[in-house]
Design a protein around this motif. Structure first.
Motif, PDB file in Angstrom:
ATOM      1  N   SER A  60       0.696  -1.339   0.058  1.00  0.00           N
ATOM      2  CA  SER A  60       0.006   0.010   0.075  1.00  0.00           C
ATOM      3  C   SER A  60       0.816   1.107   0.019  1.00  0.00           C
ATOM      4  O   SER A  60       0.233   2.371  -0.014  1.00  0.00           O
ATOM      5  CB  SER A  60      -1.067  -0.036   1.100  1.00  0.00           C
ATOM      6  N   PHE A  61       2.132   1.329  -0.195  1.00  0.00           N
ATOM      7  CA  PHE A  61       3.041   2.440  -0.318  1.00  0.00           C
ATOM      8  C   PHE A  61       3.532   2.523  -1.715  1.00  0.00           C
ATOM      9  O   PHE A  61       4.051   1.664  -2.249  1.00  0.00           O
ATOM     10  CB  PHE A  61       4.125   2.093   0.705  1.00  0.00           C
ATOM     11  N   VAL A  62       3.705   3.974  -1.846  1.00  0.00           N
ATOM     12  CA  VAL A  62       3.972   4.187  -3.091  1.00  0.00           C
ATOM     13  C   VAL A  62       5.262   5.159  -3.136  1.00  0.00           C
ATOM     14  O   VAL A  62       5.284   5.960  -2.097  1.00  0.00           O
ATOM     15  CB  VAL A  62       3.238   4.995  -4.336  1.00  0.00           C
ATOM     16  N   MET A  63       5.995   5.609  -3.959  1.00  0.00           N
ATOM     17  CA  MET A  63       7.267   6.605  -3.666  1.00  0.00           C
ATOM     18  C   MET A  63       6.751   7.715  -4.850  1.00  0.00           C
ATOM     19  O   MET A  63       6.639   7.354  -6.251  1.00  0.00           O
ATOM     20  CB  MET A  63       8.548   6.022  -4.150  1.00  0.00           C
ATOM     21  N   GLN A  64       6.628   8.945  -4.244  1.00  0.00           N
ATOM     22  CA  GLN A  64       6.436   9.751  -5.285  1.00  0.00           C
ATOM     23  C   GLN A  64       7.589  10.684  -5.526  1.00  0.00           C
ATOM     24  O   GLN A  64       8.323  11.079  -4.916  1.00  0.00           O
ATOM     25  CB  GLN A  64       5.525  10.964  -4.677  1.00  0.00           C
ATOM     26  N   LEU A  65       7.874  10.977  -7.001  1.00  0.00           N
ATOM     27  CA  LEU A  65       9.286  11.553  -7.412  1.00  0.00           C
ATOM     28  C   LEU A  65       8.924  12.982  -7.877  1.00  0.00           C
ATOM     29  O   LEU A  65      10.199  13.727  -7.911  1.00  0.00           O
ATOM     30  CB  LEU A  65       9.650  10.691  -8.754  1.00  0.00           C
ATOM     31  N   ALA A  66       7.848  13.288  -8.356  1.00  0.00           N
ATOM     32  CA  ALA A  66       7.438  14.861  -8.883  1.00  0.00           C
ATOM     33  C   ALA A  66       6.193  14.971  -9.085  1.00  0.00           C
ATOM     34  O   ALA A  66       5.275  13.904  -8.908  1.00  0.00           O
ATOM     35  CB  ALA A  66       8.538  15.194 -10.064  1.00  0.00           C
ATOM     36  N   SER A  67       5.658  16.240  -9.481  1.00  0.00           N
ATOM     37  CA  SER A  67       4.388  16.672  -9.587  1.00  0.00           C
ATOM     38  C   SER A  67       4.478  17.650 -10.818  1.00  0.00           C
ATOM     39  O   SER A  67       5.106  18.514 -10.460  1.00  0.00           O
ATOM     40  CB  SER A  67       3.665  17.230  -8.257  1.00  0.00           C
ATOM     41  N   VAL A  68       3.874  17.418 -11.899  1.00  0.00           N
ATOM     42  CA  VAL A  68       3.630  18.222 -12.801  1.00  0.00           C
ATOM     43  C   VAL A  68       2.504  18.686 -13.515  1.00  0.00           C
ATOM     44  O   VAL A  68       1.461  18.226 -12.856  1.00  0.00           O
ATOM     45  CB  VAL A  68       4.620  17.475 -14.158  1.00  0.00           C
ATOM     46  N   ARG A  69       2.380  19.288 -14.777  1.00  0.00           N
ATOM     47  CA  ARG A  69       1.031  19.927 -14.998  1.00  0.00           C
ATOM     48  C   ARG A  69       0.315  19.251 -16.288  1.00  0.00           C
ATOM     49  O   ARG A  69      -0.853  19.464 -16.386  1.00  0.00           O
ATOM     50  CB  ARG A  69       1.366  21.236 -15.297  1.00  0.00           C
ATOM     51  N   SER A  70       0.992  18.053 -16.595  1.00  0.00           N
ATOM     52  CA  SER A  70       0.150  17.485 -17.688  1.00  0.00           C
ATOM     53  C   SER A  70       0.719  15.816 -17.493  1.00  0.00           C
ATOM     54  O   SER A  70       1.708  15.491 -17.045  1.00  0.00           O
ATOM     55  CB  SER A  70       0.405  17.947 -18.952  1.00  0.00           C
ATOM     56  N   PRO A  71      -0.244  15.001 -18.129  1.00  0.00           N
ATOM     57  CA  PRO A  71       0.170  13.607 -18.298  1.00  0.00           C
ATOM     58  C   PRO A  71       1.478  13.445 -19.071  1.00  0.00           C
ATOM     59  O   PRO A  71       2.316  12.704 -18.777  1.00  0.00           O
ATOM     60  CB  PRO A  71      -1.057  13.089 -18.720  1.00  0.00           C
ATOM     61  N   ASP A  72       1.509  14.062 -20.338  1.00  0.00           N
ATOM     62  CA  ASP A  72       2.557  14.029 -21.202  1.00  0.00           C
ATOM     63  C   ASP A  72       4.122  14.548 -20.463  1.00  0.00           C
ATOM     64  O   ASP A  72       5.037  13.893 -20.809  1.00  0.00           O
ATOM     65  CB  ASP A  72       2.569  14.923 -22.365  1.00  0.00           C
ATOM     66  N   ALA A  73       3.953  15.466 -19.642  1.00  0.00           N
ATOM     67  CA  ALA A  73       4.827  15.956 -18.754  1.00  0.00           C
ATOM     68  C   ALA A  73       5.487  14.901 -17.917  1.00  0.00           C
ATOM     69  O   ALA A  73       6.445  14.655 -17.527  1.00  0.00           O
ATOM     70  CB  ALA A  73       4.757  17.204 -18.140  1.00  0.00           C
ATOM     71  N   GLU A  94      -6.341  17.757  -7.714  1.00  0.00           N
ATOM     72  CA  GLU A  94      -6.864  18.915  -7.818  1.00  0.00           C
ATOM     73  C   GLU A  94      -6.637  19.740  -6.658  1.00  0.00           C
ATOM     74  O   GLU A  94      -6.761  19.417  -5.433  1.00  0.00           O
ATOM     75  CB  GLU A  94      -8.449  19.011  -7.856  1.00  0.00           C
ATOM     76  N   LEU A  95      -5.585  20.704  -6.858  1.00  0.00           N
ATOM     77  CA  LEU A  95      -4.947  21.389  -5.711  1.00  0.00           C
ATOM     78  C   LEU A  95      -5.779  22.647  -5.684  1.00  0.00           C
ATOM     79  O   LEU A  95      -5.658  23.512  -6.670  1.00  0.00           O
ATOM     80  CB  LEU A  95      -3.435  21.533  -5.599  1.00  0.00           C
ATOM     81  N   GLU A  96      -6.443  23.054  -4.722  1.00  0.00           N
ATOM     82  CA  GLU A  96      -7.125  24.180  -4.364  1.00  0.00           C
ATOM     83  C   GLU A  96      -6.415  25.332  -4.625  1.00  0.00           C
ATOM     84  O   GLU A  96      -5.408  25.608  -4.194  1.00  0.00           O
ATOM     85  CB  GLU A  96      -7.763  24.203  -3.055  1.00  0.00           C
ATOM     86  N   GLY A  97      -6.902  26.435  -5.751  1.00  0.00           N
ATOM     87  CA  GLY A  97      -6.291  27.595  -5.803  1.00  0.00           C
ATOM     88  C   GLY A  97      -5.079  27.179  -6.772  1.00  0.00           C
ATOM     89  O   GLY A  97      -4.523  28.396  -7.243  1.00  0.00           O
ATOM     90  N   ARG A  98      -4.651  26.108  -7.291  1.00  0.00           N
ATOM     91  CA  ARG A  98      -3.485  25.770  -7.800  1.00  0.00           C
ATOM     92  C   ARG A  98      -3.790  25.089  -9.365  1.00  0.00           C
ATOM     93  O   ARG A  98      -2.998  25.026 -10.131  1.00  0.00           O
ATOM     94  CB  ARG A  98      -2.291  25.133  -7.123  1.00  0.00           C
ATOM     95  N   GLY A  99      -4.870  24.260  -9.211  1.00  0.00           N
ATOM     96  CA  GLY A  99      -5.369  23.656 -10.434  1.00  0.00           C
ATOM     97  C   GLY A  99      -4.928  21.975 -10.315  1.00  0.00           C
ATOM     98  O   GLY A  99      -4.743  21.662  -9.440  1.00  0.00           O
ATOM     99  N   THR A 100      -4.984  21.726 -11.671  1.00  0.00           N
ATOM    100  CA  THR A 100      -4.543  20.319 -11.692  1.00  0.00           C
ATOM    101  C   THR A 100      -3.140  19.856 -11.920  1.00  0.00           C
ATOM    102  O   THR A 100      -2.567  20.399 -12.575  1.00  0.00           O
ATOM    103  CB  THR A 100      -5.277  19.868 -12.923  1.00  0.00           C
ATOM    104  N   TYR A 101      -2.781  18.884 -11.089  1.00  0.00           N
ATOM    105  CA  TYR A 101      -1.207  18.265 -11.140  1.00  0.00           C
ATOM    106  C   TYR A 101      -1.269  16.766 -11.311  1.00  0.00           C
ATOM    107  O   TYR A 101      -2.173  16.146 -10.999  1.00  0.00           O
ATOM    108  CB  TYR A 101      -0.445  18.683  -9.710  1.00  0.00           C
ATOM    109  N   TYR A 102      -0.195  16.113 -11.850  1.00  0.00           N
ATOM    110  CA  TYR A 102      -0.125  14.876 -12.048  1.00  0.00           C
ATOM    111  C   TYR A 102       1.038  14.542 -11.221  1.00  0.00           C
ATOM    112  O   TYR A 102       2.133  14.744 -11.583  1.00  0.00           O
ATOM    113  CB  TYR A 102      -0.022  14.625 -13.646  1.00  0.00           C
ATOM    114  N   ARG A 103       0.957  13.519 -10.456  1.00  0.00           N
ATOM    115  CA  ARG A 103       1.952  13.151  -9.619  1.00  0.00           C
ATOM    116  C   ARG A 103       2.644  11.950 -10.261  1.00  0.00           C
ATOM    117  O   ARG A 103       1.985  11.079 -10.419  1.00  0.00           O
ATOM    118  CB  ARG A 103       1.557  12.732  -8.150  1.00  0.00           C
ATOM    119  N   ILE A 104       3.913  12.081 -10.322  1.00  0.00           N
ATOM    120  CA  ILE A 104       4.766  10.882 -10.746  1.00  0.00           C
ATOM    121  C   ILE A 104       5.085   9.987  -9.628  1.00  0.00           C
ATOM    122  O   ILE A 104       5.801  10.319  -8.782  1.00  0.00           O
ATOM    123  CB  ILE A 104       6.028  11.393 -11.593  1.00  0.00           C
TER     124      ILE A 104
END
Length: 85
Positions: free
Chosen positions: A5-18, A45-55
């Motif tokens: 049930s654990f994942v590692m997050q490496l970055a957060s970007v603005r699009s799936p392609d990115a 969805e981050l309030e006030g910041r928009g949609t992000y895609y976590r890697i």
């Protein structure tokens, strides 16, 4: 928590392609650590910041397993954090 049930997050970007592009770059730079790992993209969805895609990658059997890999990546200059799914 259940195993896997654990994942590692490496970055957060603005699009799936990115996210896919950045993942490919990270795998190239850290092939020995990330080469065989799968990519998971989590849309948030981050309030006030928009949609992000976590890697993210995983799942890992335990928090400590994920933390060990994250520590190795940090030592190699890659930021990361461990999260529970």
């Amino acid at each position: 928590p259940p195993a896997g049930s654990f994942v590692m997050q490496l970055a957060s970007v603005r699009s799936p392609d990115a996210a896919r592009s950045e993942w490919a770059r990270m795998q190239g730079e850290h092939d020995l650590l990330l080469g065989d790992m799968p990519l998971f993209i989590q849309q948030v969805e981050l309030e006030g910041r928009g949609t992000y895609y976590r890697i993210q990658t995983g799942p890992f059997p335990s928090r400590s397993t994920a933390q060990d890999l994250c520590a190795q990546l940090k030592a190699a200059g890659q930021d990361c954090l461990v999260a529970q799914r």
